[in-house]
Write a protein that holds these residues in place. Structure first.
Motif, mmCIF file in Angstrom:
data_model
loop_
_atom_site.group_PDB
_atom_site.id
_atom_site.type_symbol
_atom_site.label_atom_id
_atom_site.label_comp_id
_atom_site.label_asym_id
_atom_site.label_seq_id
_atom_site.Cartn_x
_atom_site.Cartn_y
_atom_site.Cartn_z
ATOM 1 N N UNK A 13 32.736 -9.501 12.835
ATOM 2 C CA UNK A 13 32.327 -9.532 14.237
ATOM 3 C C UNK A 13 31.942 -10.956 14.611
ATOM 4 N N UNK A 14 31.740 -11.176 15.894
ATOM 5 C CA UNK A 14 31.520 -12.541 16.371
ATOM 6 C C UNK A 14 30.191 -13.136 15.894
ATOM 7 N N UNK A 33 41.103 -13.760 9.736
ATOM 8 C CA UNK A 33 40.224 -12.629 9.987
ATOM 9 C C UNK A 33 40.178 -12.342 11.485
ATOM 10 N N UNK A 34 40.648 -11.177 11.923
ATOM 11 C CA UNK A 34 40.448 -10.793 13.313
ATOM 12 C C UNK A 34 38.949 -10.612 13.575
ATOM 13 N N UNK A 35 38.518 -10.963 14.768
ATOM 14 C CA UNK A 35 37.111 -10.818 15.151
ATOM 15 C C UNK A 35 37.013 -9.641 16.126
ATOM 16 N N UNK A 36 36.279 -8.619 15.736
ATOM 17 C CA UNK A 36 36.204 -7.385 16.513
ATOM 18 C C UNK A 36 34.740 -7.045 16.798
ATOM 19 N N UNK A 37 34.424 -6.845 18.079
ATOM 20 C CA UNK A 37 33.087 -6.413 18.491
ATOM 21 C C UNK A 37 33.180 -5.038 19.146
ATOM 22 N N UNK A 38 32.454 -4.076 18.589
ATOM 23 C CA UNK A 38 32.418 -2.713 19.127
ATOM 24 C C UNK A 38 33.823 -2.160 19.372
ATOM 25 N N UNK A 109 47.754 -7.000 15.749
ATOM 26 C CA UNK A 109 48.607 -5.952 16.300
ATOM 27 C C UNK A 109 47.695 -4.897 16.931
ATOM 28 N N UNK A 110 47.890 -4.679 18.235
ATOM 29 C CA UNK A 110 46.996 -3.810 18.996
ATOM 30 C C UNK A 110 47.773 -2.641 19.602
ATOM 31 N N UNK A 111 47.199 -1.454 19.496
ATOM 32 C CA UNK A 111 47.805 -0.251 20.083
ATOM 33 C C UNK A 111 46.723 0.535 20.805
ATOM 34 N N UNK A 112 46.967 0.818 22.092
ATOM 35 C CA UNK A 112 45.984 1.540 22.917
ATOM 36 C C UNK A 112 44.610 0.876 22.872
ATOM 37 N N UNK A 113 44.627 -0.457 22.890
ATOM 38 C CA UNK A 113 43.374 -1.212 22.923
ATOM 39 C C UNK A 113 42.674 -1.342 21.587
ATOM 40 N N UNK A 114 43.257 -0.795 20.530
ATOM 41 C CA UNK A 114 42.616 -0.823 19.211
ATOM 42 C C UNK A 114 43.425 -1.663 18.234
ATOM 43 N N UNK A 115 42.719 -2.477 17.445
ATOM 44 C CA UNK A 115 43.382 -3.263 16.407
ATOM 45 C C UNK A 115 43.872 -2.336 15.297
ATOM 46 N N UNK A 116 45.175 -2.362 15.037
ATOM 47 C CA UNK A 116 45.740 -1.479 14.012
ATOM 48 C C UNK A 116 46.375 -2.263 12.862
ATOM 49 N N UNK A 117 46.495 -3.580 13.018
ATOM 50 C CA UNK A 117 47.115 -4.357 11.951
ATOM 51 C C UNK A 117 47.117 -5.840 12.261
#
Length: 223
Positions: A13-14, A33-38, A109-117
């Protein structure tokens, strides 16, 4: 892209400390590393970003001060925000084009707003290597001076069918400077000579033929 991406990638996360991000990359032998918050993608951080975050050796700060600054620095301060993303259904050649145009080597890689890969340029090249049959033992034949007519392709396929040869890959390349086309064939055969002979008999300009053994890297070529 879904066929080559790394699914469910490791993320941070950030608010993650830069030193922790470095440790995570090292422990998992990864460079991004992808950075993902909530659950929402905010950015991406690379090993190169982490190296650039280190203060210059020319700085007047003491070692103690440098270590203190690094220990407090967070991912959000150096991450690339709003990175270019792909969907799982993005064709790999489109991803390769985007990477070259924008000079980037990895895509969340994003699907329906969610990181999937996550997919990297290396993943795409490995997939291309497999798709072209480059790791398969066989032969490579180059035919130049084609006019781009459907009849030429039909004749080539007909000759290959007569020899009951498996086509590993076929690439057609336009040559605007010569106003013609070139075709590169990779075939599942260790003896291209009879095929080359029939191509020439049919009027094709065969400029290169080789047999390649993947295990040894041995190549036998002829014009």
């Amino acid at each position: 892209i879904r066929d080559m991406m790394t699914k469910n990638p490791i993320t941070v996360d950030s608010e993650t400390l830069v030193l922790d991000a470095q440790r995570i990359m090292k422990e998992n032998n990864i460079r991004r590393l992808p950075v993902v918050d909530k659950g929402k993608l905010k950015g991406i951080i690379t090993k190169h970003d982490l190296l650039e975050a280190a203060p210059s050796p020319a700085t007047s700060l003491s070692v103690h001060e440098l270590n203190y600054l690094l220990s407090k620095m967070k991912v959000k301060e150096i991450m690339k925000k709003d990175p270019v993303t792909l969907t799982p259904d993005t064709p790999f050649e489109e991803a390769l084009r985007i990477g070259q145009d924008k000079k980037i080597g990895s895509f969340p890689v994003v699907e329906n707003g969610k990181l999937v890969g996550i997919a990297t340029e290396s993943d795409i090249v490995r997939f291309l290597t497999r798709a072209l049959g480059i790791r398969e033992e066989g032969s490579r034949i180059t035919i130049e001076g084609l006019g781009g007519k459907l009849g030429d392709l039909e004749k080539i396929i007909q000759i290959l069918n007569q020899h009951q040869t498996i086509i590993l890959s076929m690439i057609s390349l336009p040559r605007p400077e010569k106003k013609d086309w070139m075709i590169v064939l990779r075939l599942k055969t260790g003896s291209p000579d009879p095929i080359v002979k029939d191509f020439k008999k049919a009027g094709f300009n065969v400029t290169y033929a080789s047999w390649f053994r993947c295990e040894t890297g041995q190549t036998t070529a002829q014009a």
